[in-house]
Design a protein around this motif. Sequence first.
Motif, PDB file in Angstrom:
ATOM      1  N   LEU A  40     -51.852  76.918  22.203  1.00 28.82           N
ATOM      2  CA  LEU A  40     -52.532  76.479  23.420  1.00 28.82           C
ATOM      3  C   LEU A  40     -53.855  77.199  23.658  1.00 28.82           C
ATOM      4  N   TYR A  42     -54.254  80.578  24.148  1.00 33.09           N
ATOM      5  CA  TYR A  42     -54.168  81.763  25.002  1.00 33.09           C
ATOM      6  C   TYR A  42     -53.977  83.015  24.154  1.00 33.09           C
ATOM      7  N   SER A  83     -49.670  74.284  35.361  1.00 33.82           N
ATOM      8  CA  SER A  83     -50.629  74.764  34.356  1.00 33.82           C
ATOM      9  C   SER A  83     -50.085  74.564  32.947  1.00 33.82           C
ATOM     10  N   SER A  87     -51.910  72.355  30.163  1.00 37.75           N
ATOM     11  CA  SER A  87     -52.276  72.962  28.879  1.00 37.75           C
ATOM     12  C   SER A  87     -51.737  72.150  27.705  1.00 37.75           C
TER      13      SER A  87
END
Length: 124
Positions: A40, A42, A83, A87
């Motif tokens: 994703l 991150y 979120s 995502s």
Amino acid sequence: MERKKIIYKILVGLLVVLFGFGGISNLLLLPDMVASLNTLGYPEYFGRILGLAQVLGIMVLVAPVSSRLKEWAFAGFYINLISAIASHLIVEGLVPAVGIILVALVILTTAFVNFMQLKTTPNQ
């Protein structure tokens, strides 16, 4: 009244399992969670931040604390789940993970509605 309390406690129990597993997995940076975070986009450290927030949130839901603090925990879980859906949809499209998150969102919403009903119902 008693039935609503039982339903609420069962729903909170499900949330504890869902967010407890996810939170601990994130805190420990388990390989599957790290892979998901990387997919994703991150950084790994975000997993620890998210995991800590999830574990603290479930502690608030089960602890005898003020209703206002519990409302903030619910809000945090909503932000987390919405979120996560965004995502996944942006990066991967419609994948099975989105369905699982939607189920968690339904459980969270049902628990929150029960919480609010219990909060506004006078003690009998």
